[in-house]
Enzyme design. Structure first.
Site, PDB file in Angstrom:
ATOM      1  N   CYS A   1       2.412  98.804  38.487  1.00  0.00           N
ATOM      2  CA  CYS A   1       4.476  99.083  39.376  1.00  0.00           C
ATOM      3  C   CYS A   1       5.984  98.765  38.641  1.00  0.00           C
ATOM      4  CB  CYS A   1       4.606  99.043  40.889  1.00  0.00           C
ATOM      5  SG  CYS A   1       6.190  99.257  41.483  1.00  0.00           S
TER       6      CYS A   1
ATOM      7  N   CYS B   1       7.889  97.433  41.229  1.00  0.00           N
ATOM      8  CA  CYS B   1       7.199  96.014  41.928  1.00  0.00           C
ATOM      9  C   CYS B   1       7.563  95.302  40.682  1.00  0.00           C
ATOM     10  CB  CYS B   1       6.095  96.213  42.050  1.00  0.00           C
ATOM     11  SG  CYS B   1       4.845  96.938  43.366  1.00  0.00           S
TER      12      CYS B   1
END
Length: 105
Positions: free
Chosen positions: A28, A31
């Site tokens: 991600c 993230c």
């Protein structure tokens, strides 16, 4: 940041204490964007335990908790959900801090 080793350890955090569950995944990008700022956020909110939850490792938990976008944050106190910042958008340190202040009351 606490990284649970198994579902039992993760469940123990969900049941007691003031916790911020940080749902994330290695792949991600958003993230990865926020992870370097997490130690500062943790330092600003010492009353919470921060638990990193790998969405892929704990996909059943993510589904049960309706985590459909990451990074996402769910705050609990002794098993009761106090609030959530769950969407598919990139999060900023300011946005996360504002959310935690709001949940904290």
């Amino acid at each position: 940041m606490i990284i649970p080793k198994n579902i039992e350890e993760l469940a123990s955090y969900a049941e007691k204490g003031k916790n911020v569950f940080f749902f994330t995944a290695d792949w991600c990008g958003d993230c990865s964007f926020i992870k370097p700022q997490m130690p500062e956020i943790e330092a600003d909110f010492p009353q919470f335990n921060f638990i990193q939850v790998d969405r892929d490792q704990y996909i059943d938990v993510a589904a049960e908790w309706s985590i459909f976008g990451i990074p996402s944050f769910v705050v609990t106190n002794d098993g009761e959900e106090l609030g959530r910042l769950v969407n598919k958008n990139r999060k900023t340190k300011e946005e996360i801090s504002g959310f935690l202040k709001m949940v904290e009351g």
